[in-house]
Design an enzyme around this catalytic site. Structure first.
Site, PDB file in Angstrom:
ATOM      1  N   HIS A 130       2.954  -6.903   2.125  1.00  0.00           N
ATOM      2  CA  HIS A 130       1.955  -7.824   2.678  1.00  0.00           C
ATOM      3  C   HIS A 130       2.040  -9.150   1.925  1.00  0.00           C
ATOM      4  O   HIS A 130       2.102  -9.170   0.693  1.00  0.00           O
ATOM      5  CB  HIS A 130       0.538  -7.281   2.469  1.00  0.00           C
ATOM      6  N   ASN A 136       0.872  -1.165   0.000  1.00  0.00           N
ATOM      7  CA  ASN A 136       0.000   0.000   0.000  1.00  0.00           C
ATOM      8  C   ASN A 136       0.919   1.226   0.000  1.00  0.00           C
ATOM      9  O   ASN A 136       1.914   1.253   0.731  1.00  0.00           O
ATOM     10  CB  ASN A 136      -0.894   0.001   1.240  1.00  0.00           C
ATOM     11  N   HIS A 194       6.535  -1.902   3.969  1.00  0.00           N
ATOM     12  CA  HIS A 194       6.268  -3.314   4.269  1.00  0.00           C
ATOM     13  C   HIS A 194       5.529  -3.935   3.105  1.00  0.00           C
ATOM     14  O   HIS A 194       4.723  -3.294   2.438  1.00  0.00           O
ATOM     15  CB  HIS A 194       5.466  -3.471   5.568  1.00  0.00           C
TER      16      HIS A 194
END
Ligand code: 5GP
Ligand code: ZN
Length: 109
Positions: A103, A88, A101
């Site tokens: 996912h 994101n 990060h």
């Protein structure tokens, strides 16, 4: 290390998390609000705000994140059935934690 960053605090052990893997470059821990039977976060130790802040010198970090995701998917027995990997990016992209990060989600079948 950014002292107000939750993921920096998790990486340094100042905040708890359920780690499943660590090496010199990345850590992997379980998402606290899993959106799938398997929901893991692959997080670089270096504080980078988002994909937008990646620089040319971060190539090794990005490849380490993706290769780690592949290995962790295999360990979780979801390689063959399949999984999703996604970033994101910033608020409009649904990012809530401003430490890069990746996912890893799967385990539906
Ligand atoms: P983002 O929306 O920024 O891409 O994803 C952040 C993720 O971090 C979310 O899926 C959210 O559930 C997870 N998260 C938020 N706070 C914590 C926490 O304290 N510990 C863990 N393990 N995950 C968290
Ligand atoms: Zn951070």
């Amino acid at each position: 290390m950014e002292k107000n960053c939750l993921f920096c605090r998790i990486i340094s052990g100042q905040a708890p998390a359920e780690f499943v893997y660590k090496n010199d470059v990345v850590v992997v821990f379980k998402d606290i609000y899993p959106k799938a039977p398997v929901h893991l976060l692959i997080v670089p130790k270096k504080h980078i705000r988002s994909i937008n802040e990646l620089s040319e010198t971060d190539r090794e970090i990005v490849s380490e994140m993706i290769l780690t995701a592949k290995e962790i998917a295999k360990k979780n027995l979801i390689s063959t059935t399949g999984y999703k990997l996604f970033f994101n990016v910033e608020r409009g992209g649904g990012q809530e934690i401003f430490h890069l990060h990746l996912h890893l989600i799967g385990g539906w079948i």
